[in-house]
Design a protein around this motif. Sequence first.
Motif, PDB file in Angstrom:
ATOM      1  N   GLY A   1       0.800  -1.209   0.000  1.00 50.46           N
ATOM      2  CA  GLY A   1       0.000   0.000   0.000  1.00 50.46           C
ATOM      3  C   GLY A   1       0.837   1.266   0.000  1.00 50.46           C
ATOM      4  N   SER A   2       0.152   2.388   0.118  1.00 49.37           N
ATOM      5  CA  SER A   2       0.792   3.694   0.064  1.00 49.37           C
ATOM      6  C   SER A   2       0.322   4.573   1.219  1.00 49.37           C
ATOM      7  N   LEU A   3       1.186   5.493   1.594  1.00 48.58           N
ATOM      8  CA  LEU A   3       0.852   6.531   2.563  1.00 48.58           C
ATOM      9  C   LEU A   3       1.583   7.800   2.169  1.00 48.58           C
ATOM     10  N   ARG A   4       1.009   8.911   2.556  1.00 48.67           N
ATOM     11  CA  ARG A   4       1.675  10.195   2.350  1.00 48.67           C
ATOM     12  C   ARG A   4       1.820  10.873   3.697  1.00 48.67           C
ATOM     13  N   LEU A   5       3.052  11.102   4.083  1.00 42.59           N
ATOM     14  CA  LEU A   5       3.324  11.823   5.320  1.00 42.59           C
ATOM     15  C   LEU A   5       3.497  13.299   5.021  1.00 42.59           C
ATOM     16  N   SER A   6       3.049  14.108   5.954  1.00 40.33           N
ATOM     17  CA  SER A   6       3.195  15.555   5.838  1.00 40.33           C
ATOM     18  C   SER A   6       3.882  16.084   7.079  1.00 40.33           C
ATOM     19  N   CYS A   7       4.616  17.149   6.886  1.00 39.78           N
ATOM     20  CA  CYS A   7       5.272  17.823   8.011  1.00 39.78           C
ATOM     21  C   CYS A   7       5.025  19.317   7.856  1.00 39.78           C
ATOM     22  N   ALA A   8       4.404  19.900   8.868  1.00 43.66           N
ATOM     23  CA  ALA A   8       4.133  21.333   8.875  1.00 43.66           C
ATOM     24  C   ALA A   8       5.135  22.025   9.784  1.00 43.66           C
ATOM     25  N   ALA A   9       5.799  23.016   9.246  1.00 35.75           N
ATOM     26  CA  ALA A   9       6.826  23.727   9.996  1.00 35.75           C
ATOM     27  C   ALA A   9       6.353  25.126  10.363  1.00 35.75           C
TER      28      ALA A   9
ATOM     29  N   ILE B   1      10.286  12.464  -1.817  1.00 28.30           N
ATOM     30  CA  ILE B   1      10.195  13.597  -0.915  1.00 28.30           C
ATOM     31  C   ILE B   1       9.965  14.861  -1.726  1.00 28.30           C
ATOM     32  N   SER B   2       9.159  15.757  -1.178  1.00 33.44           N
ATOM     33  CA  SER B   2       8.905  17.027  -1.852  1.00 33.44           C
ATOM     34  C   SER B   2       8.625  18.084  -0.798  1.00 33.44           C
ATOM     35  N   ARG B   3       8.625  19.330  -1.239  1.00 33.89           N
ATOM     36  CA  ARG B   3       8.359  20.426  -0.315  1.00 33.89           C
ATOM     37  C   ARG B   3       7.583  21.527  -1.009  1.00 33.89           C
ATOM     38  N   GLU B   4       6.848  22.263  -0.210  1.00 35.25           N
ATOM     39  CA  GLU B   4       6.139  23.451  -0.676  1.00 35.25           C
ATOM     40  C   GLU B   4       6.533  24.593   0.258  1.00 35.25           C
ATOM     41  N   ASN B   5       7.460  25.407  -0.188  1.00 38.50           N
ATOM     42  CA  ASN B   5       7.974  26.466   0.683  1.00 38.50           C
ATOM     43  C   ASN B   5       6.887  27.467   1.080  1.00 38.50           C
ATOM     44  N   ALA B   6       6.000  27.770   0.160  1.00 39.61           N
ATOM     45  CA  ALA B   6       4.956  28.751   0.458  1.00 39.61           C
ATOM     46  C   ALA B   6       4.044  28.272   1.582  1.00 39.61           C
ATOM     47  N   LYS B   7       3.893  26.971   1.698  1.00 45.67           N
ATOM     48  CA  LYS B   7       3.034  26.408   2.746  1.00 45.67           C
ATOM     49  C   LYS B   7       3.835  25.909   3.938  1.00 45.67           C
ATOM     50  N   ARG B   8       5.152  25.991   3.841  1.00 41.64           N
ATOM     51  CA  ARG B   8       6.020  25.493   4.921  1.00 41.64           C
ATOM     52  C   ARG B   8       5.759  24.018   5.185  1.00 41.64           C
ATOM     53  N   MET B   9       5.668  23.264   4.114  1.00 42.76           N
ATOM     54  CA  MET B   9       5.348  21.853   4.219  1.00 42.76           C
ATOM     55  C   MET B   9       6.404  21.002   3.518  1.00 42.76           C
ATOM     56  N   VAL B  10       6.641  19.841   4.081  1.00 45.98           N
ATOM     57  CA  VAL B  10       7.454  18.834   3.409  1.00 45.98           C
ATOM     58  C   VAL B  10       6.674  17.521   3.456  1.00 45.98           C
ATOM     59  N   TYR B  11       6.774  16.759   2.379  1.00 40.04           N
ATOM     60  CA  TYR B  11       5.982  15.556   2.237  1.00 40.04           C
ATOM     61  C   TYR B  11       6.877  14.342   1.971  1.00 40.04           C
TER      62      TYR B  11
END
Length: 112
Positions: free
Chosen positions: A16-24, A69-79
Amino acid sequence: QVQLVESGGGLVQAGGSLRLSCAASGITFSIYDMGWYRQAPGKQRELVASITSDGWTNLGDSVKGRFTISRENAKRMVYLQMTSLKPEDTATYYCSANQIYWGKGTLVTVSS
């Protein structure tokens, strides 16, 4: 106050799959290299994936071809997108900023 908050962990079947998120928060996110690490019971913490402030990525050998792994700087998120999960991926996954700041972790359990 610096905070890294992980989410998205849980129980999933093998394959299976999962997506982890990290909010900074509390840091100038865009200038930090970010990483995902994991620690299984009785084992040392290991690097899963990292992404530099410029977007260069590095993956641990055991997850290459399966995790992204990816990131969205505008949202301060890394996935961390995890696919083809294996029971040996079971661990607590931690988000880190430059290995200076750490989240409290999110548990991923992969059943066989």
